[in-house]
Design a protein around this motif. Structure first.
Motif, mmCIF file in Angstrom:
data_model
loop_
_atom_site.group_PDB
_atom_site.id
_atom_site.type_symbol
_atom_site.label_atom_id
_atom_site.label_comp_id
_atom_site.label_asym_id
_atom_site.label_seq_id
_atom_site.Cartn_x
_atom_site.Cartn_y
_atom_site.Cartn_z
ATOM 1 N N UNK A 90 -15.987 -7.390 -1.680
ATOM 2 C CA UNK A 90 -14.617 -7.541 -2.298
ATOM 3 C C UNK A 90 -14.214 -8.972 -2.458
ATOM 4 N N UNK A 91 -14.864 -9.957 -1.339
ATOM 5 C CA UNK A 91 -14.414 -11.605 -1.747
ATOM 6 C C UNK A 91 -15.059 -11.876 -2.950
ATOM 7 N N UNK A 92 -16.509 -11.503 -3.168
ATOM 8 C CA UNK A 92 -17.168 -12.310 -4.235
ATOM 9 C C UNK A 92 -16.856 -11.626 -5.595
ATOM 10 N N UNK A 93 -16.582 -10.244 -5.867
ATOM 11 C CA UNK A 93 -16.452 -9.675 -7.244
ATOM 12 C C UNK A 93 -15.081 -9.537 -7.463
ATOM 13 N N UNK A 94 -14.762 -9.378 -9.173
ATOM 14 C CA UNK A 94 -13.385 -9.128 -9.431
ATOM 15 C C UNK A 94 -12.922 -7.861 -8.937
ATOM 16 N N UNK A 95 -11.765 -7.817 -8.381
ATOM 17 C CA UNK A 95 -11.304 -6.439 -7.938
ATOM 18 C C UNK A 95 -10.533 -5.884 -8.858
ATOM 19 N N UNK A 96 -10.879 -4.761 -9.196
ATOM 20 C CA UNK A 96 -10.343 -3.848 -10.104
ATOM 21 C C UNK A 96 -9.287 -2.613 -9.635
ATOM 22 N N UNK A 97 -9.474 -2.333 -8.278
ATOM 23 C CA UNK A 97 -8.588 -1.320 -7.789
ATOM 24 C C UNK A 97 -8.804 -1.375 -6.270
ATOM 25 N N UNK A 98 -7.809 -1.048 -5.689
ATOM 26 C CA UNK A 98 -7.671 -1.021 -4.113
ATOM 27 C C UNK A 98 -8.106 -2.294 -3.543
ATOM 28 N N UNK A 99 -8.439 -2.169 -2.081
ATOM 29 C CA UNK A 99 -8.760 -3.466 -1.455
ATOM 30 C C UNK A 99 -9.636 -3.173 -0.067
ATOM 31 N N UNK A 100 -10.824 -3.565 0.136
ATOM 32 C CA UNK A 100 -11.004 -3.434 1.457
ATOM 33 C C UNK A 100 -11.528 -4.935 2.305
#
Lengths: 115, 365
Positions: B189-199
Motif C-alpha cells: 500500500x505504501x509502494x504502489x499507486x493506490x486505486x481504491x480503499x486503503x490498508x
C-alpha cells in the motif's frame, strides 16, 4: 409406462432382501440419531461400524452408505462440512421390514450412547 | 520482531526474519539453526549439561519456561511467535507463555502477540506429537483464545509436507514465502499507486491483533469466475481449512491499466456472507493478471479442532493396538451369566421396538 403397485412392492421386497447387516445398522443408527435430534454423519457411522466390529475399512462404510442413498433409503446432506445421514420414509419402511423379519440384531452406536 | 521457540519454530523464525530471537532448551539444537540475531537458552535442571532437548516432553519445556518467563513475556508483546505443538520445547514453552498471557490484564491492542503454530500430520507423525498437540489445543490455546489476549493465530499443517514428500527446508521456505506475501500487504500500500480503499500499517496491525484464527491465501483473480469458487479452490494448502469467516481483509493488485472496479465483486461475495472486509486496490506494474491476497479470520472451538485430530489419532492408535493384539492373543475363559444375557436380549429387543416408535413419532412410518 406406469408401474403397478404390485411391481413396486416386489421391487421393495427385492431391495430389502439384498440389504446386509451393515445397511441395517446404518438405517438403525440414523433413525436413532434422528429420534434423539442429533446429527449423525458419515464419520460417526464409520467409527460406530468399526467399534461394532462390522468393518475395518472406510471404503466399505462409504459403499454401504452410498448404496442406501442410491436406493433412496437415506438422504446424505452436506451441512457445515459434515455429511449428515437422514432416513427417508422409504428407508423407514425398509427398516421396519428388517425389524419385523428379525433378520439382524441391533448393535449399540458408541456415538449415540455418548450423546 | 520474530521469536522462534523450539526447533521447528526457530527454523521458521530465522528464515522469516534475520533479526529473529531463537529459544531452545538444548544448546546443540540452538546452535544448529542458521540465522537469527539472538539465541536464548532456557535452562532446565540437568546434571549432564544442557545438550539434550526436551525429548518430546512438554513438561521439560514448561519447566524451562520459568527461566525465561519475564524476558519472553516482554519480548512477545506486539511481536510474532512461531512454534510447533508436537515436540517438547515449542509446546512446553509456548504453553507457559499462553497461560501467562491468558491471565494478563494489561495487554492492549498494539501489544498482542501473533502466533504461528505448526501442527503435526497425525497420519504419519508419531503418537507423542499428536497427543502433545491435542493437549496443547484443548489446554493453553483454548484458554488463551477465551481470554482474548492473543492476536491472530495461524495454524500451519504439516500435511502438505508429508503428502508431497517435501524436504523440511523447502516446506519451511514455502511457508515463509507465503507468510511474507501476507505480511507485505501494508508495504504494498505504501509502494504502489493506490486505486481504491486503503490498508495502512495501523489497519493491518489492528487486523492481526484480533484473537481469531487466521487463514490467508493468494490467487490470480479471474473476474469471469465467481470469487467464492476461486477462493474455495485456492485455500492455502499450508494452513488448516478455515471455517466461516467473521472478518476479512483483501488486497487486489491489478496490472498497469487494469480495471480496479473488479473489487466490487469480491465485496459482494463477502457481503453475502455478512462480512465487511477492509480492503485495498493497488496498481502493480509487475503483475500480468489481477492478484488477490485474502485473509479470513474465523473462530473455531478448540474442541472442534481436536475432533479432526482425534479422529485420525484414534484410528491410528486403534490400528496399532489391534496389530499388537493380533500378535499376542490370550484367550480368556468367559463366565456367562444367563440372567444378565437374558436382560441384555430383552433390552436389545426393546431397542428395535423403540426405533420403530421413533420413526412413527417423526412421521416417517
Amino acid at each position: 409406462m406406469p408401474q403397478s403397485s404390485q411391481d413396486n412392492s416386489k421391487l421393495f421386497d427385492e431391495q430389502v432382501s439384498r440389504l446386509h447387516e451393515l445397511h441395517y445398522l446404518v438405517l438403525f443408527w440414523a433413525a436413532q440419531g434422528e429420534g434423539r435430534g442429533c446429527k449423525y454423519n458419515i464419520t460417526n457411522c464409520f467409527d460406530d461400524m468399526k467399534s461394532a466390529g462390522v468393518t475395518r475399512t472406510k471404503q466399505t462404510a462409504v459403499a454401504a452408505i452410498e448404496g442406501l442413498a442410491t436406493l433412496c433409503f437415506i438422504d446424505v446432506r452436506e451441512e457445515r462440512n459434515r455429511k449428515n445421514i437422514y432416513i427417508t420414509r422409504y428407508g423407514a419402511k425398509a427398516l421396519e421390514a428388517l425389524v419385523m423379519n428379525n433378520q439382524f440384531q441391533p448393535k449399540p452406536s458408541a456415538f449415540l450412547e455418548e450423546q | 520482531m520474530t521469536i522462534g521457540i523450539g526447533g521447528a519454530g526457530s527454523k521458521i523464525a530465522a528464515k522469516l526474519d534475520s533479526q529473529a530471537i531463537l529459544v531452545n532448551v538444548s544448546e546443540t539444537e540452538l546452535n544448529k539453526v542458521p540465522g537469527g540475531a539472538r539465541r536464548i537458552l532456557a535452562s532446565v535442571h540437568a546434571t549432564r549439561g544442557q545438550f539434550r532437548g526436551s525429548r518430546k516432553n512438554p513438561q521439560i519445556g514448561l519447566d524451562a519456561y520459568q527461566s525465561v518467563r519475564r524476558e519472553l513475556l516482554e519480548l512477545a508483546r506486539g511481536n510474532m511467535v512461531f512454534c510447533s505443538s508436537g515436540g517438547g520445547t515449542g509446546n512446553g514453552i509456548t504453553t507457559g507463555l499462553l497461560q501467562d498471557l491468558s491471565q494478563a490484564t494489561d495487554i492492549d491492542t498494539a501489544n498482542k502477540t501473533f502466533f504461528g503454530i505448526i501442527l503435526p500430520y497425525a497420519k504419519l507423525e508419531s503418537n507423542e506429537f499428536v497427543n502433545n498437540t491435542i493437549e496443547f489445543l484443548t489446554g493453553p490455546l483454548a484458554e488463551a483464545i477465551d481470554s482474548g489476549n492473543t492476536g491472530n493465530i495461524v495454524l500451519f499443517s504439516n500435511k502438505k509436507k508429508f503428502e508431497e514428500k517435501l524436504s523440511e527446508d523447502s516446506y519451511n521456505q514455502q511457508l515463509v514465502e507465503s507468510l511474507k506475501l501476507f505480511l507485505s500487504i501494508p508495504d504494498k500500500n505504501d509502494v504502489y499507486r493506490l486505486l481504491d480503499g486503503h490498508i495502512d500499517h495501523e489497519d493491518f496491525a489492528l487486523f492481526i491483533s484480533k484473537p481469531y484464527f487466521n487463514h490467508f491465501t493468494f490467487l490470480e483473480y479471474d473476474p469471469a469466475i465467481p470469487f467464492g469458487k476461486q477462493l474455495e479452490a485456492n485455500s492455502n494448502p499450508l494452513l488448516l481449512e478455515p471455517e466461516a469467516a467473521i472478518e476479512a481483509l483483501f488486497l487486489l493488485e491489478v496490472p498497469r491499466g487494469g480495471d480496479p472496479s473488479m473489487f466490487y465483486d469480491i465485496l459482494e461475495y463477502f457481503s453475502e456472507k455478512n462480512v465487511s472486509p477492509i480492503y485495498s486496490v493497488v496498481e502493480n506494474p509487475d503483475r500480468q493478471k489481477p492478484f488477490v491476497t485474502v485473509a479470513l479470520l474465523y473462530s473455531r472451538k478448540p474442541a472442534e479442532l481436536v475432533d479432526d485430530f482425534n479422529r485420525i489419532t484414534e484410528q491410528h492408535v486403534q490400528a496399532k493396538v489391534k496389530k499388537s493384539l493380533d500378535q499376542n492373543v490370550v484367550l480368556h475363559k468367559l463366565d456367562v451369566n444367563m440372567e444378565q444375557e437374558a436382560r441384555r436380549a430383552v433390552k436389545q429387543r426393546g431397542d428395535t421396538e423403540d426405533v420403530l416408535a421413533t420413526l412413527r413419532r417423526l412421521g416417517k412410518l
